[in-house]
Design an enzyme around this catalytic site. Structure first.
Site, mmCIF file in Angstrom:
data_model
loop_
_atom_site.group_PDB
_atom_site.id
_atom_site.type_symbol
_atom_site.label_atom_id
_atom_site.label_comp_id
_atom_site.label_asym_id
_atom_site.label_seq_id
_atom_site.Cartn_x
_atom_site.Cartn_y
_atom_site.Cartn_z
ATOM 1 N N CYS A 1 0.845 -1.198 0.000
ATOM 2 C CA CYS A 1 0.000 0.000 0.000
ATOM 3 C C CYS A 1 0.880 1.248 0.000
ATOM 4 O O CYS A 1 2.108 1.170 0.107
ATOM 5 C CB CYS A 1 -0.918 0.015 1.216
ATOM 6 S SG CYS A 1 -0.050 0.257 2.776
ATOM 7 N N CYS B 1 3.115 1.621 2.933
ATOM 8 C CA CYS B 1 4.355 0.844 2.858
ATOM 9 C C CYS B 1 5.437 1.641 2.150
ATOM 10 O O CYS B 1 6.606 1.628 2.564
ATOM 11 C CB CYS B 1 4.109 -0.465 2.100
ATOM 12 S SG CYS B 1 2.912 -1.567 2.846
ATOM 13 N N ASP C 1 7.937 20.139 -35.311
ATOM 14 C CA ASP C 1 8.923 20.306 -36.378
ATOM 15 C C ASP C 1 9.279 18.990 -37.049
ATOM 16 O O ASP C 1 10.209 18.911 -37.820
ATOM 17 C CB ASP C 1 10.201 20.959 -35.836
ATOM 18 C CG ASP C 1 10.928 20.049 -34.847
ATOM 19 O OD1 ASP C 1 10.282 19.124 -34.336
ATOM 20 O OD2 ASP C 1 12.119 20.261 -34.615
#
Length: 563
Positions: free
Chosen positions: A19, A22, A429
């Site tokens: 998670c 963590c 370009d």
């Protein structure tokens, strides 16, 4: 003394993070190590970027520090990503199996708890089905929560373990000691289905999360796939095929028609046209002759050549592009830094709110206050999972930067991506960006009153362009084949580098190419003016002529995409 001379930055795969909390824990642990200047964990890529002083510490110290809290680091610099993928793939399959079995076990618990709660031994049956879900298939939540608690830390696993553990233990007490509540005039409610369903849904969410994280690396895999696995090494004893990992600087490599170039180098023999669109964005292949540089990942078109390897492995331009994309994907946007701060204090605050919720119910809940308060506390702990908080931003960054890389757009970092909304003008370009990337003949104008049949001239023009290796020749061939399927039998064909081609048909010489080939040939004023107007519209003009006059003018352009 220069204190920064041994400063080094490395990216290390992290294992065991479940998670956003963590990620914050790993980051804080490594940041606290002596000699570490900065540590930044990206939860989506499951990697930590560490800047440290090589004289003061080493990666092995980081690994020991995070291992003590239940995580791990892969320090193999050569195969770190491969090992991480293998571990993640195994973890995904294991999680998938556990989720499916847990779902099957949870189904009867939900049915009994919601429909047949009054059937004989209902509580005991639900207890038997729920126990393996919570304490076997969901044991990692409790193990990780314990490891975090040892260091006075908390994460999402803490929330899940507390909510499901309390719900199960409360239900277990009510199953074996229902009289405790009966003597107080209360009904002994059980919440086995809540514990089971919470575990199953959290595991399902993690399963989907793991799939999302694995998909975000597809852009890097596609870039890596641009590089061939083997090359043809040229030696005094002949040619032999070797692995790309065995190529060294100075090796002489043969590239045949249609093959990808393996490493960066310089052509020393032969010539060919090479598609460099993956680097430059230009769809038209570039002529490569002796002394010209070639780059890994580009594709040889027609012809073959030999080159000397100059940059190999991580030194090639393709490797540098891959590294830039990985660094950009692992970078943190300003908004993500704010999210990480919130995630770091999110879990403790949620736990405090859950306790307050139970306390309010006990004080003001009246009848069944404890049961209702317990359910409310479990609800707070479960619905406050911070996974989406920590995963959404880094995943969006990875997908955005990865998709850009797939389409030839390199984004410097997350800061640049986040500030993109301020852009009010875009300057392009390169062809192939807003164009289709496939040059086509837009106009083919023939001189009027030709000496011989127009169909014969078309067949001569077709024959010459079919023999040409120039990338624009394919566009002319495609157009002429719409008008004739037969090519004339030309002789003495020659390719004039940088100018065009020449051939002989029925004792007369013909040329096809750019204006550089025109040297006094007669061109009608009408065709001449037309050629000038085509050039003014940025079209590439090809002249087809014989010894006496210009026979036709072809305009080639890359059409703008319809969308």
């Amino acid at each position: 003394m220069d204190s920064h001379k041994n400063i080094k930055t490395i990216s290390i795969p992290v294992l065991g993070m479940t998670c956003a909390g963590c990620a914050v824990s790993v980051e804080s642990i490594i940041s606290a190590q002596h000699g570490v200047t900065q540590a930044s964990v990206n939860y989506a890529t499951q990697k930590v970027n560490v800047t440290y002083d090589e004289d003061s510490t080493k990666p092995e110290n980081f690994q020991k520090a995070v291992q003590s809290v239940g995580y791990d680091l892969i320090l193999d610099t050569e195969k770190g990503d491969e090992l991480q993928e293998e571990v993640q793939a195994d973890a995904y399959q294991s999680l998938k199996k556990r989720t499916i079995i847990s779902g099957i076990l949870a189904l009867p618990v939900v049915v009994i708890g919601m429909v047949f709660m009054d059937m004989p031994y209902a509580n005991y049956i639900m207890m038997v089905f729920t126990a393996p879900i919570v304490f076997y298939f969901g044991k990692n939540f409790f193990i990780n929560a314990y490891k975090q608690a040892r260091y006075s830390k908390a994460n999402m696993d803490t929330l899940v373990a507390l909510s499901t553990g309390i719900a199960f233990l409360f239900s277990l007490f009510n199953t074996f000691y229902p009289k405790f509540w009966h003597l107080r005039g209360l009904h002994p409610h059980v919440y086995y289905e809540a514990a089971a369903v919470v575990i199953v849904f959290i595991m399902l969410g993690k399963l989907l999360e793991e799939r999302a994280k694995s998909n975000t690396s597809s852009a890097i895999k596609k870039l890596i796939g641009l590089q061939p696995k083997t090359v043809l090494l040229t030696t005094e004893h002949g040619e032999r095929e070797i692995s790309i990992g065995d190529v060294s600087r100075g090796d002489q490599i043969l590239v045949r028609s249609g093959e990808k170039i393996a490493v960066d180098g310089k052509v020393y023999e032969g010539s060919s046209y090479v598609d460099e669109s993956m680097i430059t964005g230009e769809p038209v292949a570039v002529l490569k002759e002796q002394g010209d540089k070639v780059f890994a990942g580009t594709i040889n078109q027609k012809g073959s050549f030999k080159f000397i390897a100059e940059q190999v492995g991580s030194e090639t331009m393709l490797a540098q592009i891959i590294k830039l994309v990985q660094q950009a994907q692992g970078s943190k946007a300003p908004v993500q830094k704010l999210v990480d701060k919130i995630a770091g204090i999110f879990v403790p605050i949620v736990m405090l709110i859950a306790v307050i919720t139970l306390g309010i119910w006990l004080l003001f809940g009246g009848e069944n206050a404890f049961s209702q308060g317990l359910l409310a506390m479990v609800t707070v702990l479960v619905i406050a999972c911070p996974c989406a908080l920590g995963l959404a931003t880094p995943t969006a960054i990875m997908v955005g930067i990865g998709r850009g890389a797939e389409n030839g757009i390199l984004i410097k970092d997350a800061d640049a991506l986040e500030s993109g909304y301020k852009v009010n003008a875009i300057v392009l370009d390169k062809t192939g960006t807003i164009t289709e990337g496939k040059p086509q003949v837009t106009e083919l104008i023939w001189e009027e009153g030709l000496a011989i049949d127009l169909q014969v001239y078309r067949q001569i023009f077709l024959a010459m362009e079919q023999n040409s290796e120039h990338p624009l020749a394919a566009a002319i061939v495609s157009e002429l084949k719409k008008q004739t399927n037969k090519a004339a039998a030309v002789t003495n064909f020659q390719s004039l580098t940088g100018k065009g081609v020449t051939a002989v048909y029925d004792t007369q010489s013909y040329w096809a190419g750019s204006h550089k080939l025109l040297s006094g040939q007669s061109i009608s004023s009408e065709l001449g003016e037309y050629a000038k107007s085509l050039q003014a519209r940025a079209a590439t003009v090809i002249y087809f002529f014989n010894e006496t006059q210009v026979l036709a003018v072809a305009a080639i352009a890359d059409k703008v995409k319809t969308t």
